[in-house]
Write an enzyme that holds these catalytic residues in place. Structure first.
Site, PDB file in Angstrom:
ATOM      1  N   HIS A 129       1.044  -1.162  -0.100  1.00 19.13           N
ATOM      2  CA  HIS A 129       0.090  -0.202   0.107  1.00 19.13           C
ATOM      3  C   HIS A 129       1.149   0.989   0.058  1.00 19.13           C
ATOM      4  O   HIS A 129       1.677   1.020   0.469  1.00 19.13           O
ATOM      5  CB  HIS A 129      -0.880  -0.369   1.493  1.00 19.13           C
ATOM      6  CG  HIS A 129      -1.645   0.953   1.395  1.00 19.13           C
ATOM      7  ND1 HIS A 129      -1.609   2.182   2.019  1.00 19.13           N
ATOM      8  CD2 HIS A 129      -3.070   0.788   1.183  1.00 19.13           C
ATOM      9  CE1 HIS A 129      -3.232   3.030   1.916  1.00 19.13           C
ATOM     10  NE2 HIS A 129      -3.732   2.264   1.436  1.00 19.13           N
ATOM     11  N   ASP A 206       2.637  -4.593   8.170  1.00 19.52           N
ATOM     12  CA  ASP A 206       1.242  -3.906   7.623  1.00 19.52           C
ATOM     13  C   ASP A 206       0.710  -5.248   7.634  1.00 19.52           C
ATOM     14  O   ASP A 206       0.281  -5.057   6.818  1.00 19.52           O
ATOM     15  CB  ASP A 206       1.430  -2.576   5.929  1.00 19.52           C
ATOM     16  CG  ASP A 206       0.682  -2.454   5.701  1.00 19.52           C
ATOM     17  OD1 ASP A 206      -0.223  -2.464   6.978  1.00 19.52           O
ATOM     18  OD2 ASP A 206       0.058  -1.932   4.813  1.00 19.52           O
ATOM     19  N   GLN A 209      -5.093  -4.856   7.255  1.00 22.16           N
ATOM     20  CA  GLN A 209      -6.377  -6.352   6.775  1.00 22.16           C
ATOM     21  C   GLN A 209      -6.095  -7.016   7.559  1.00 22.16           C
ATOM     22  O   GLN A 209      -7.014  -8.272   7.331  1.00 22.16           O
ATOM     23  CB  GLN A 209      -5.645  -6.229   5.455  1.00 22.16           C
ATOM     24  CG  GLN A 209      -5.831  -5.345   4.197  1.00 22.16           C
ATOM     25  CD  GLN A 209      -7.078  -4.305   4.343  1.00 22.16           C
ATOM     26  OE1 GLN A 209      -7.910  -5.254   4.704  1.00 22.16           O
ATOM     27  NE2 GLN A 209      -7.266  -2.957   3.694  1.00 22.16           N
ATOM     28  N   LYS A 232     -10.323  -0.519  10.266  1.00 21.12           N
ATOM     29  CA  LYS A 232     -10.849  -1.664   9.654  1.00 21.12           C
ATOM     30  C   LYS A 232     -11.245  -3.211  10.326  1.00 21.12           C
ATOM     31  O   LYS A 232     -11.211  -3.963   9.786  1.00 21.12           O
ATOM     32  CB  LYS A 232      -8.991  -2.032   8.493  1.00 21.12           C
ATOM     33  CG  LYS A 232      -9.080  -0.754   7.654  1.00 21.12           C
ATOM     34  CD  LYS A 232      -8.419  -1.669   6.927  1.00 21.12           C
ATOM     35  CE  LYS A 232      -7.244  -0.494   5.968  1.00 21.12           C
ATOM     36  NZ  LYS A 232      -8.144  -0.089   4.913  1.00 21.12           N
ATOM     37  N   CYS A 370      -4.840   2.789  -3.526  1.00 23.58           N
ATOM     38  CA  CYS A 370      -3.682   3.198  -3.402  1.00 23.58           C
ATOM     39  C   CYS A 370      -2.470   1.578  -3.621  1.00 23.58           C
ATOM     40  O   CYS A 370      -1.396   1.800  -2.510  1.00 23.58           O
ATOM     41  CB  CYS A 370      -3.872   3.785  -1.425  1.00 23.58           C
ATOM     42  SG  CYS A 370      -5.236   4.642  -0.937  1.00 23.58           S
TER      43      CYS A 370
HETATM   44  N1  C6P Z   1      -6.463   1.029   2.766  1.00 27.75           N
HETATM   45  C1  C6P Z   1      -7.973   0.192   1.509  1.00 27.75           C
HETATM   46  O1  C6P Z   1      -9.579   0.443   0.952  1.00 27.75           O
HETATM   47  P1  C6P Z   1      -5.164   3.677   7.225  1.00 27.75           P
HETATM   48  O2  C6P Z   1      -5.448   4.300   5.892  1.00 27.75           O
HETATM   49  O3  C6P Z   1      -4.077   4.309   7.790  1.00 27.75           O
HETATM   50  O4  C6P Z   1      -6.327   3.332   8.460  1.00 27.75           O
HETATM   51  O5  C6P Z   1      -4.916   2.425   6.853  1.00 27.75           O
HETATM   52  C2  C6P Z   1      -3.694   2.323   5.273  1.00 27.75           C
HETATM   53  C3  C6P Z   1      -3.427   1.097   4.950  1.00 27.75           C
HETATM   54  C4  C6P Z   1      -2.249   0.612   5.534  1.00 27.75           C
HETATM   55  N2  C6P Z   1      -2.225  -1.301   4.660  1.00 27.75           N
HETATM   56  C5  C6P Z   1      -3.339  -2.052   3.825  1.00 27.75           C
HETATM   57  C6  C6P Z   1      -2.299  -2.857   3.496  1.00 27.75           C
HETATM   58  C7  C6P Z   1      -4.367  -0.786   3.774  1.00 27.75           C
HETATM   59  O6  C6P Z   1      -4.989  -1.484   3.237  1.00 27.75           O
HETATM   60  C8  C6P Z   1      -4.592   0.485   4.472  1.00 27.75           C
HETATM   61  C9  C6P Z   1      -5.582   1.380   3.523  1.00 27.75           C
HETATM   62  C10 C6P Z   1      -7.721   0.908   2.141  1.00 27.75           C
HETATM   63  O7  C6P Z   1      -7.710  -1.154   1.169  1.00 27.75           O
HETATM   64  C11 C6P Z   1      -7.710   2.446   2.512  1.00 27.75           C
HETATM   65  S1  C6P Z   1      -6.780   2.393   0.945  1.00 27.75           S
END
Ligand code: C6P
Length: 412
Positions: A129, A206, A209, A232, A370
């Site tokens: 991401h 990371d 998910q 999430k 992203c």
């Molecule tokens: N993915 C998706 O629709 P934040 O925004 O900080 O809570 O998470 C960022 C992030 C980082 N790593 C992974 C693997 C992610 O999936 C995400 C967030 C969302 O897939 C929003 S782009």
């Protein structure tokens, strides 16, 4: 009373806990299949936020009055819950942040400044991401370290032999996604951590998910850092977690300066607070932290085994039916896969799919998610993506497939 497997997966009861699901969108019952972007929130989480502001509202760690003590106790109690939830050694290893992005930036800046020298290497994978790419680009630029990208195969899996070839004594940090938001791939992070540690590299996972779908055990993984977001996993937005091993959190410098993260300040010198407070400058999102505790309780009330079993059934049902569609082009067919399906329908732009499904009350995500370098790897502009959560039903999967088939008939 002990609930049986079937009782716990009474989806009608589970769905009643999510008021947002009970609505029509564009004249149809809402089918929410955008859970990888953010999950919906159960009443216990929503009510806790309201309870905090109506009963306890006070700043934490500062006041000696009753409300301040109550607010502090509830806040710190969540830290204990999170530590237990991911099997950390101690609650001091849990830092509250704004989310995964914030957690990764913290590690990139603090650990990066602590260990990276010109010519050192940072390894990330091709499926990361943007949140796990850009912070590393920034710190590599600053320290003149080199960012290297682990390639993936056509199925969307890390090519492990390539990873083994790339990693060396120059590698100081490996930062890898646990479950890809765009492919659904579950990466062999434990294996990667073992290999990275053999060469002395530190590893950040990371986990944005992962925690709502499978049990996270940071002790067993032996990762150095693990990042995830509350929103999430049925919790509020604006709250995230960084797990870090005590020795590392103690060693690395703070990320931001301000109140709460200090022991003593003078105009000439400042000493820093102990962990985790050293990394929590300023007044945090107290209500969201409390809400996160309720989200953890919600997940635990069902059980991660049951959740992943149910989501896997949804994944299998959807994948089987999608594979029967002639124009279906999946992106990400890893053998270890979470309940995320990214795809294109040949001849239809994913954006059109998203808009037309929304007209039927079906919420999916479209675009690059992203992960633009990943889209480039697969030579696509973007994909449509459905992602499941505990409250989704097999009937919803069938309705989504039915609506998709109807659209394809009209559009192609
Ligand atoms: N993915 C998706 O629709 P934040 O925004 O900080 O809570 O998470 C960022 C992030 C980082 N790593 C992974 C693997 C992610 O999936 C995400 C967030 C969302 O897939 C929003 S782009």
């Amino acid at each position: 009373m002990t609930l049986t497997f079937k009782d716990r997966l009474d989806l009608t009861t589970i769905r009643k806990q999510f008021p947002v699901l009970d609505q029509s969108v564009n004249g149809n019952p809402l089918i929410y299949l955008d859970n990888a972007a953010t999950t919906q929130k159960p009443l216990t989480v929503i009510n806790e936020i309201s309870r905090y502001y109506t009963q306890d509202n006070a700043n934490i760690h500062r006041g000696i009055h009753t409300l301040a003590e109550r607010a502090t106790a509830t806040y710190e109690n969540t830290r204990k819950s999170v530590a237990q939830f991911i099997n950390a050694n101690e609650s001091e290893e849990i830092v509250f942040t704004k989310g995964t992005t914030d957690s990764i930036n913290l590690v990139a800046q603090s650990l990066g400044k602590y260990i990276l020298k010109p010519g050192d290497e940072v390894l990330i994978s091709c499926m990361e991401h943007h949140s796990n790419i850009v912070p590393w680009q920034m710190i590599c630029q600053e320290t003149k370290a080199i960012l290297k990208i682990i390639p993936i195969n056509e199925g969307g899996e890390i090519i492990f032999e390539e990873f083994l070839n790339m990693i060396s004594e120059r590698t100081k940090i490996v930062s890898m996604v646990h479950i890809s938001n765009s492919l659904g791939t579950i990466n062999p992070v434990k294996k990667a951590i073992i290999e990275a540690h053999k060469l002395g590299a530190k590893v950040l996972i990371d986990g944005a998910q992962a925690p709502p779908h499978e049990k996270i055990d940071v002790k067993s993984l032996n990762c150095d850092f693990y990042a995830f977001s509350g929103h999430k996993m049925y919790g509020p937005t604006g709250i995230g977690v960084l797990y870090g091993k005590r020795s590392l959190l103690e060693a690395i410098p703070p990320y931001q300066g301000g109140g709460e993260m200090i022991k003593e300040v003078s105009f000439t010198q400042t000493s820093y607070n102990e962990i985790p407070y050293k990394f929590e400058a300023g007044t945090p999102n107290i209500a969201a932290v409390n809400g996160l505790n309720k989200a953890i309780k919600f997940i635990e009330s069902i059980g991660l085994d049951e959740i992943s079993h149910h989501e896997n059934n949804l994944l299998l049902r959807a994948t089987k039916q999608l594979n029967e569609i002639e124009e279906f082009r999946p992106m990400g067919t890893a053998s270890e896969k979470a309940s995320v399906i990214s795809f294109n329908i040949e001849g239809v732009h994913p954006f059109d799919l998203g808009v037309l499904l929304d007209a039927k009350g079906i919420a999916i995500r479209t675009g690059h998610h992203c992960t633009q370098p990943l889209m480039e790897r697969f030579n696509v502009e973007g994909t449509a993506r459905v992602s499941f959560a505990i409250y989704n039903t097999l009937e919803e999967v069938d309705q989504f497939i039915w609506a998709l088939n109807n659209l394809i008939k009209k559009l192609i």
